[in-house]
Design a protein around this motif. Structure first.
Motif, mmCIF file in Angstrom:
data_model
loop_
_atom_site.group_PDB
_atom_site.id
_atom_site.type_symbol
_atom_site.label_atom_id
_atom_site.label_comp_id
_atom_site.label_asym_id
_atom_site.label_seq_id
_atom_site.Cartn_x
_atom_site.Cartn_y
_atom_site.Cartn_z
ATOM 1 N N ARG A 114 -11.667 -101.681 139.303
ATOM 2 C CA ARG A 114 -12.900 -102.338 138.870
ATOM 3 C C ARG A 114 -12.908 -102.400 137.354
ATOM 4 N NH1 ARG A 114 -18.716 -100.694 138.433
ATOM 5 N NH2 ARG A 114 -19.813 -102.618 138.896
ATOM 6 N N GLY A 115 -13.523 -103.420 136.782
ATOM 7 C CA GLY A 115 -13.622 -103.541 135.340
ATOM 8 C C GLY A 115 -12.869 -104.748 134.833
ATOM 9 N N GLU A 116 -12.660 -104.751 133.532
ATOM 10 C CA GLU A 116 -11.971 -105.870 132.902
ATOM 11 C C GLU A 116 -11.428 -105.431 131.560
ATOM 12 O OE1 GLU A 116 -15.098 -108.748 132.650
ATOM 13 O OE2 GLU A 116 -16.103 -107.707 131.050
ATOM 14 N N ALA A 117 -10.427 -106.131 131.096
ATOM 15 C CA ALA A 117 -9.917 -105.940 129.749
ATOM 16 C C ALA A 117 -10.616 -106.967 128.861
ATOM 17 C CB ALA A 117 -8.408 -106.137 129.722
ATOM 18 N N ALA A 118 -10.900 -106.596 127.621
ATOM 19 C CA ALA A 118 -11.611 -107.511 126.732
ATOM 20 C C ALA A 118 -11.280 -107.198 125.283
ATOM 21 C CB ALA A 118 -13.121 -107.405 126.953
ATOM 22 N N ILE A 119 -11.496 -108.186 124.433
ATOM 23 C CA ILE A 119 -11.425 -107.990 122.979
ATOM 24 C C ILE A 119 -12.675 -108.617 122.378
ATOM 25 C CG2 ILE A 119 -8.916 -107.915 122.898
ATOM 26 C CD1 ILE A 119 -10.622 -110.925 121.436
ATOM 27 N N GLU A 120 -12.996 -108.195 121.166
ATOM 28 C CA GLU A 120 -14.130 -108.765 120.446
ATOM 29 C C GLU A 120 -13.729 -108.943 118.998
ATOM 30 O OE1 GLU A 120 -18.395 -107.644 121.283
ATOM 31 O OE2 GLU A 120 -18.152 -106.733 119.298
ATOM 32 N N LEU A 121 -13.980 -110.135 118.467
ATOM 33 C CA LEU A 121 -13.737 -110.431 117.059
ATOM 34 C C LEU A 121 -15.060 -110.680 116.356
ATOM 35 C CD1 LEU A 121 -10.824 -113.072 117.225
ATOM 36 C CD2 LEU A 121 -10.632 -110.584 117.091
ATOM 37 N N HIS A 122 -15.158 -110.222 115.119
ATOM 38 C CA HIS A 122 -16.306 -110.502 114.247
ATOM 39 C C HIS A 122 -15.745 -111.265 113.052
ATOM 40 C CE1 HIS A 122 -19.127 -107.262 115.908
ATOM 41 N NE2 HIS A 122 -18.070 -107.278 116.690
ATOM 42 N N ARG A 123 -16.219 -112.501 112.843
ATOM 43 C CA ARG A 123 -15.688 -113.319 111.756
ATOM 44 C C ARG A 123 -16.818 -113.957 110.966
ATOM 45 N NH1 ARG A 123 -11.885 -110.731 113.028
ATOM 46 N NH2 ARG A 123 -9.851 -111.479 113.707
ATOM 47 N N GLN A 124 -16.630 -114.017 109.643
ATOM 48 C CA GLN A 124 -17.536 -114.765 108.768
ATOM 49 C C GLN A 124 -16.817 -116.011 108.309
ATOM 50 O OE1 GLN A 124 -18.638 -111.998 105.649
ATOM 51 N NE2 GLN A 124 -20.546 -111.566 106.718
ATOM 52 N N ARG A 125 -17.607 -117.049 108.027
ATOM 53 C CA ARG A 125 -17.012 -118.293 107.527
ATOM 54 C C ARG A 125 -16.260 -117.984 106.241
ATOM 55 N NH1 ARG A 125 -17.241 -123.452 108.055
ATOM 56 N NH2 ARG A 125 -18.903 -123.451 109.595
ATOM 57 N N PRO A 126 -15.017 -118.432 106.156
ATOM 58 C CA PRO A 126 -14.257 -118.216 104.909
ATOM 59 C C PRO A 126 -14.932 -118.944 103.752
ATOM 60 C CG PRO A 126 -12.836 -119.015 106.691
ATOM 61 C CD PRO A 126 -14.255 -119.104 107.171
ATOM 62 N N THR A 127 -14.941 -118.305 102.599
ATOM 63 C CA THR A 127 -15.495 -118.938 101.407
ATOM 64 C C THR A 127 -14.401 -119.694 100.680
ATOM 65 O OG1 THR A 127 -15.175 -116.897 100.171
ATOM 66 C CG2 THR A 127 -17.355 -117.273 101.121
ATOM 67 N N ALA A 128 -14.780 -120.741 100.008
ATOM 68 C CA ALA A 128 -13.792 -121.597 99.322
ATOM 69 C C ALA A 128 -13.163 -120.922 98.138
ATOM 70 C CB ALA A 128 -14.458 -122.886 98.883
#
Length: 128
Positions: A114-128
Motif C-alpha cells: 500500500r502507498g506510493e512513491a512521490a517527489i515534490e519540487l519547490h520552484r520560484q520563477r527565475p529572475t532575469a
C-alpha cells in the motif's frame, strides 16, 4: 517589478495521467498511472476584487499545459517530469511566481502493498 508576496495560490490536486515514464523496461512498455498535485503562486487580488476572469490565470489553461508537458516527453525520473511541467508553466504564465509540484507514482516497481512513491519540487520563477 516583482509583485508583493500575498501567499495566494491556484491549486490543482490529484490530476491523474497515464504515462510511460520510468527506468524499468516494463514501465516504458506498459505504462502506469501518475498523480500530480500543483500549487501556483499567483497574486489573486485583482480577480478577488473585480470578479473578472480577465484578471486571473485560468486553472483550465494550467491543466492543459500540465497535460501537454506530461505527455510530450518520456522521462526516466519523476523529478524530471516535474521539472518539465514547472518549466512549461513558467513559460506559459508570466503571472505565476512560484510553484510547488508533487508527482506521485502509486505503482512504482517496488514491493509495497500500500502507498506510493512521490517527489515534490519547490520552484520560484527565475529572475532575469
Amino acid at each position: 517589478m516583482a509583485m508583493p508576496f500575498t501567499g495566494d495560490r491556484i491549486i490543482l490536486k490529484d490530476l491523474g495521467f497515464y504515462g510511460y515514464h520510468g527506468l524499468m523496461l516494463e514501465e516504458k512498455a506498459l505504462g502506469q498511472r501518475f498523480f500530480i498535485d500543483l500549487e501556483c503562486g499567483v497574486d489573486l487580488s485583482g480577480p478577488a476584487l473585480t470578479d473578472s476572469i480577465g484578471r486571473t490565470v485560468s486553472y483550465a489553461d494550467i491543466y492543459d499545459v500540465v497535460k501537454a508537458a506530461f505527455d510530450t516527453r518520456r522521462m526516466h525520473l519523476i523529478e524530471a517530469v516535474a521539472q518539465n511541467i514547472v518549466d512549461a508553466i513558467f513559460q506559459s504564465f508570466q503571472d505565476v511566481n512560484w510553484i510547488i509540484i508533487r508527482v506521485r507514482k502509486p505503482e512504482a516497481p517496488i514491493a509495497m502493498v500500500r502507498g506510493e512513491a512521490a517527489i515534490e519540487l519547490h520552484r520560484q520563477r527565475p529572475t532575469a
